[in-house]
Structure formats: C-alpha cells, structure tokens
Write an enzyme that holds these catalytic residues in place. Sequence first.
Site, short mmCIF file in Angstrom:
data_model
loop_
_atom_site.label_atom_id
_atom_site.label_comp_id
_atom_site.label_asym_id
_atom_site.label_seq_id
_atom_site.Cartn_x
_atom_site.Cartn_y
_atom_site.Cartn_z
N ILE A 53 0.70 -1.43 -0.11
CA ILE A 53 0.13 0.06 0.10
C ILE A 53 0.73 1.35 -0.11
O ILE A 53 0.51 2.15 -0.40
CB ILE A 53 -0.91 -0.02 1.25
CG1 ILE A 53 -2.07 1.15 0.98
CG2 ILE A 53 -0.16 0.04 2.42
CD1 ILE A 53 -3.21 0.90 1.84
N LYS A 54 2.12 1.10 0.51
CA LYS A 54 2.88 2.28 0.60
C LYS A 54 3.34 2.58 -0.70
O LYS A 54 3.94 3.86 -0.86
CB LYS A 54 4.30 2.17 1.60
CG LYS A 54 3.65 1.64 2.92
CD LYS A 54 2.86 2.56 3.90
CE LYS A 54 3.45 3.79 4.00
NZ LYS A 54 2.80 4.53 5.35
N ASP A 55 3.43 2.21 -1.83
CA ASP A 55 3.38 2.72 -3.18
C ASP A 55 2.88 3.91 -3.15
O ASP A 55 3.15 4.95 -4.05
CB ASP A 55 3.14 1.71 -4.19
CG ASP A 55 4.09 0.47 -4.20
OD1 ASP A 55 5.01 0.48 -3.52
OD2 ASP A 55 3.93 -0.32 -5.18
N THR A 85 7.42 1.61 2.76
CA THR A 85 7.57 3.01 2.02
C THR A 85 8.87 3.27 1.43
O THR A 85 9.05 3.69 0.29
CB THR A 85 7.42 4.15 2.94
OG1 THR A 85 6.20 3.96 3.84
CG2 THR A 85 7.48 5.51 2.56
#
Length: 344
Positions: A53-55, A85
């Site tokens: 999700i950190k993309d 991240t």
Amino acid sequence: MSIQLSPVKTRVGPLALVGNTPLVEVQGLGLPAGCERSRVLLKLESTNPGGSIKDRTALNMVRTAEASGELRPGATIVESTSGNTGVGLALIGALTGHPVIIITGQDTSQEKIAALRQYGARVIFADWQAPVESPDNPRAIAERTAAEISEAWRPRQFDNSANPAAHYSGTGPEIWKQTSGRVTHFVAAVGTGGTVTGTGRFLKERSQGAVRVIAADPEGSVYSGGSAGKVIVDGVGNTWPRELWPTSFDPAVVDEFRRIDNQESYTVLHFLRNRHGLLLGPSSGLALAAARRVAAAAPDGSIVVAIAPDTGRNYLSKAFNLEWLAEQNITLSSQLPDVDQLSH
Ligand code: PMP
C-alpha cells in the site's frame, strides 16, 4: 546488483499501475447467528508494483514534492521507514533518477532489505525504538544523513499531508466504487496513520457520516491506550507518547480502536493462507481479526472492508517461519477464536 533504468515520468510506465487494487470477500469467519448476511472484504494492496500500500504514499509524496519544486531532478531521497515506504521510494527513485537512502530497523525482514537493495537503495540500520532525543533515533539519522548530502529531499512520511492525501484521493474512492457505496465499516491498522486517516475521512464524508472507521492496533502499541511494549506486527503500532504521534494520523477520524493480541493476529494470518490461499503480511492478519470482531458486533447485512497492506512473501523468514513464531511465544491454533467471544 541493482537495476539500472532510464528515467521516466511518474505518470507512465509501472507507476501508472499504483492503486486500483482488488477487493476480495473472506468467508468462513464463523460469524455468530444474527449476522450471517454481513460480509467481510479485504482490499489486497500487494498488487501494487512495489508490493504494498505504501507505493501509493511514496508516489503521492514524490509527485507533490516535484510539483512544488521541493524535490529537484536528481536529488537524493532520504527516508526512515519500516520497509514498505522505502521499497516504494526505491522503485520510484530507480525509475525517476533519484538516488535513495533508507534508514530502517534491525528487525526489518531480510526480504524487504533485499528488495530495497534490488531497486538500488542504500540501507542504513537504526535502533527503531531509540527515543526522539537520541542521536540513534531513525528520524534523527535520516535528518543527519540528508544534511550531509548537497541535494537531498526528506519525504517525512510521518508528517507529510501527501501521505493521507494519497488515500483520500485513491484508496477511499476505490472502496466506495467497488462496494457501490454500500460499505458500512472500514478497518485499517495504523503505522503513520495515513491509510486510516485519508481513507476513513473520504468514506465518512462521502457517506455523510454513515461509515464507521475502526483502527486495528497490535499488542504493545499505545494508539489504543495502555502502556508501550514490544510490537511484533511489522509496520504498525506506536510506542511514543501522544505529543509525538505522527501528524499524518488524525485520531478524530477513528470511531473505535480494536486492540488485538499477537496470538489472534497471527492465527488469523495463517488461517488466510490455509483456507484462502492468501499469503499476506501480519498487519493484514491484525486488520482481518479486528474486522471479524467488528462484523460480529455490527447489524446483519453490514459490509466491512479491511486493508491488507502487503504480501506474506515479505515475511517468509518471520511470520511464516515456525522458529521465529516460537521465539515470539506464538502458538498457532488451527481454529479461529470462538465466535461467542467476538462481540466483546
Ligand atoms: N502495514 C504495513 C505492512 C505497513 O508497512 C504499514 C506502513 N508502515 C502499515 C500497515 C500502516 O500504514 P499507514 O502508515 O498508512 O498507517
């Protein structure tokens, strides 16, 4: 060895694949009588190109800083991160011509470290628990490292409004659309708080306050109250006093915190693999455990959406390694905890 790619714009190529992740229903959660028609859905963020999700966060922080001129061409990106991240930034850096330096904890899995290096990032290890006033604190190291480089940019994900904004403009609208506006509850674990804040805020606004937002919190984290302890769910929880909580987290968006013990998070994580073939990260087990409890206490017909932030392949040496689990005193149970306990 690292990949060498020619620079591209952040709106084309693999970066155009960030977001638009699938939503999958998880059945067999043993919900008690009276909520058989409720549904629990997982948003699978492992399909992002960097695997988490950190993309979304990394890309939005980079784009925002490029647009404001804060991030200049060729500048070095320096960030402290529990890994995901960093992988997002390393991927974007490799594609856009920015060198990347990542400061991470000694406990970060070897799989994430390997991925960071594959994308060409330099990795510096720090004591993740070191207090803010200590020179060994990861953010202090990041600031020092950046100061030593002539052209450096610090994303500061813990205090960057482009972090929650990535979810307000992306994750939230996607969930609304994928559920045709029928989502009733949103569950996410909290690290920087960007996911729960941005997504939760969007869903509340769009539903005129109808969607309930639940923060899943691991053992040892102070977000849900209680005293700080060891956190073994990677990427989430916080052990710092309230005045040092990230500003990317707005606790006012959260209606309810659910504290889930490690035993339950890891049991649910292994259930997902065993029963559904979903090999996910521990924070997904934590979020699904909380979602299950929420669904058990919610009115029949509720639609509970939980975030699955990354893939279990990041944790083959930890969460899916029996020796590591034994060291953490986790005894996996083949049964999910009893439904009778769930509404409490
Ligand atoms: N799960 C994992 C595996 C993560 O890496 C992170 C980010 N640290 C989170 C959950 C929490 O996301 P956020 O920072 O948006 O709260």
